[in-house]
Design an enzyme around this catalytic site. Sequence first.
Site, PDB file in Angstrom:
ATOM      1  N   ARG A 296     -14.521   2.346  -6.082  1.00  0.00           N
ATOM      2  CA  ARG A 296     -14.089   1.708  -4.840  1.00  0.00           C
ATOM      3  C   ARG A 296     -13.816   2.802  -3.807  1.00  0.00           C
ATOM      4  NH1 ARG A 296      -8.834   0.864  -3.531  1.00  0.00           N
ATOM      5  NH2 ARG A 296      -8.096   0.595  -5.669  1.00  0.00           N
ATOM      6  N   HIS A 300      -8.039  -1.224  -1.769  1.00  0.00           N
ATOM      7  CA  HIS A 300      -8.171  -2.452  -2.548  1.00  0.00           C
ATOM      8  C   HIS A 300      -8.313  -3.649  -1.611  1.00  0.00           C
ATOM      9  CE1 HIS A 300      -7.632  -5.270  -5.831  1.00  0.00           C
ATOM     10  NE2 HIS A 300      -6.683  -5.868  -5.139  1.00  0.00           N
ATOM     11  N   TYR A 309      -2.014   6.909  -4.064  1.00  0.00           N
ATOM     12  CA  TYR A 309      -2.128   6.957  -5.516  1.00  0.00           C
ATOM     13  C   TYR A 309      -3.391   7.654  -6.035  1.00  0.00           C
ATOM     14  CZ  TYR A 309      -4.833   2.685  -4.495  1.00  0.00           C
ATOM     15  OH  TYR A 309      -5.728   1.772  -3.971  1.00  0.00           O
TER      16      TYR A 309
END
Length: 402
Positions: A296, A300, A309
């Site tokens: 990705r 998100h 993160y």
Amino acid sequence: MPSPEQWTRPEPGAGPAATAAEPTPEQVIAGLRATTEGGAELTQLLTPEGERIPSAMFDPYVTDVDAEALRGLYRDMVLVRRADREANAMQRQGQLGIWVPLLGQEAAQVGSGRALQARDMAFPSYREHGVAYTRGVDFRELLGIFRCTDHGGWDFQRHGFHPYTIVIGNQVLNAAGYAMGQKFEGKVGDDDNAEATICYFGDGATSQGDVHEGFVWAAVYDAPLVFFCQNNQWAISEPTERQSRLPLYQRARGYGFPGLRVDGNDVLGCLAVTRWALDECRRGNGPVLIEAFTYRMDAHTTTDDPSRYRLSDELEVWKHKDPIERVRVHLARSGGADQTFFDDVDAEADRFAAELRDFCFNMPDPPPERLFENVYSEPSPVLDAQREEYLSYLAGFGAGEH
């Protein structure tokens, strides 16, 4: 004591994976990612450098993919990416309530989507905009969901594409039930009318009970169901190695059906592997799990900040494996396309994005009676009474007051 090799890459047929001992963190990470290319079991037909790799098992499933067909797959991915980027921008401008980017996953979605036949059914989660495009769903219909004006107005039977599912993993149960119905109705076999179902979910969904229940039911009933896991390495903010000791495709062994890993950034590989899996299902051989090993490249959703993160170095590595660029390089090197073709596709993508933007900025609010449309396949007196009561209630307000 199990050996580290059992954790890092247990071979099919070599016995069950180790369960008695605690692996080290390094062994877990090695087993899940193996290398940034997806490990030794990775199926790949087109490398990041645009090199075509022969495959005795999967080449027969892409014999029809000549230069023209590959140009079509390239065009699909470019248009889908451009639409995705435009929708992402429109959300930032307040025109959409939220957007779920698919950046980096175009090959997994276009390749698998183009593998489907008209009579097959697809069950998406909420990121499968590329699959929707390949199934003929108007991209404008997707914008209505994220603008909060409707829940998806396309005819899912006609398109063979079920409405989006927001609840993580729930679509797997829906797909298992649908595929079981195909089996019960005798829609599997060697004839030309055989059907199959494909269900899309992410690596994070594999931690949900619904997914495992779907695995059990599909396996027990030999349902014609392809479980298509887009492993984009991050379940929102948790990496895959926090969710499983083994590569995800190997979980299929525990349920008694085949599992395999394909380069999710290789549109040709995704097309071939999905065609093979769908054929297995249509012939009555039961379900198949495909893990499309991808990444990705964006957040998100537009409410997420991935910089909190994950490291930027990881993102830079995956930029070199871009699914669109490898097809572009292959076409250019093989003489399958010239610069005029690439320029024309880019111009078409810009026009496509402009049309979406114009539609979104001028999207009318749906009439209140639309709330009651397409609820049941047949007229319902109870629903009709509810609609009339609700419209009568609204009529009691002055214009613009409700």
